[in-house]
Scaffold this active site. Sequence first.
Site, PDB file in Angstrom:
ATOM      1  CB  CYS A 167      -1.003  -0.042   1.148  1.00  0.00           C
ATOM      2  SG  CYS A 167      -2.403   1.079   0.918  1.00  0.00           S
TER       3      CYS A 167
ATOM      4  CG  HIS B  22      -3.232  -3.174   3.913  1.00  0.00           C
ATOM      5  ND1 HIS B  22      -2.252  -2.471   4.563  1.00  0.00           N
ATOM      6  CD2 HIS B  22      -3.991  -2.267   3.251  1.00  0.00           C
ATOM      7  CE1 HIS B  22      -2.398  -1.173   4.314  1.00  0.00           C
ATOM      8  NE2 HIS B  22      -3.444  -1.033   3.516  1.00  0.00           N
TER       9      HIS B  22
ATOM     10  CD  GLU C  94      -0.432  -5.279   6.222  1.00  0.00           C
ATOM     11  OE1 GLU C  94      -0.802  -4.095   6.343  1.00  0.00           O
ATOM     12  OE2 GLU C  94      -0.218  -5.809   5.118  1.00  0.00           O
TER      13      GLU C  94
END
EC number: 4.3.3.6
Length: 196
Positions: free
Chosen positions: A78, A172, A174
Site C-alpha cells: 500500500c 494489505h 498482513e
Amino acid sequence: MIIGVLSVQGGFVEHMRSIERLGHEARAVRRIEHLEGLDGLILPGGESTTMSKLLDLGGMLEPLRARIADGLPVFGTCAGLILLADRVLDTRADAHSLHALDITVRRNAFGRQVDSFETQLPFGDIETPVEAVFIRAPKVEEVGDGVKVVSTLPDGTIVGVRQGNVLGCSFHPELSEDDRVHGYFLRMVEGHRAGM
C-alpha cells in the site's frame, strides 16, 4: 533471517507478526543503524507522504535508497508500494520517493476508507488465491520493461509487481491470517542470500 519492518508510521506491527509466524526474526526499523545486518525490509501501509517526510527528517532516505540499490530485498504494501515507485500520481509536491520500482502508481485509486474491500487474488507462483484487503489503496497504472506483474484484479488492474529485489502490492496481506505473500517475499530473500 532478520527481516526489518519500517516502523516510523503505519501498520508495521501486523507485518512483524507475519514474519514471526513464519519462523523468522522481525526487527523494528526506526533509525539508520537498524538497517545493519538485515536480510530484507518491509515498508508497511500507512500514510505515504508522512512516512516519506519522517524518512527524510530521520536521515534515512538516502541510506535506504543506497541499500536497495545495493540489492537489499524490499517489500512494500500500500503506502510502501507508493514509497518505492518512480512516479506517483495524486501526491503532494513535498513527498519523497525511493525510486526503486519503474512504475507509475495513483494514490487512493480505489476511493475513500468507506470503499475498502476484501477479495482473493492470484499472486506470483502461489498455487491458490491469497487474501487481499484493500484500504484507500493505490493502483499501478504503468510498468516499465523490467517490471513483472505478479497480481491483478479480475478487470486487469495491476496490484502486485516485482522488479529484481523489490516487491510491491496495493493491498494489505498482513491484515489476514494468510501469510503466503510474506512467504513469497521470504523466498525472494532466501534467493538473494543464495546469490540467485
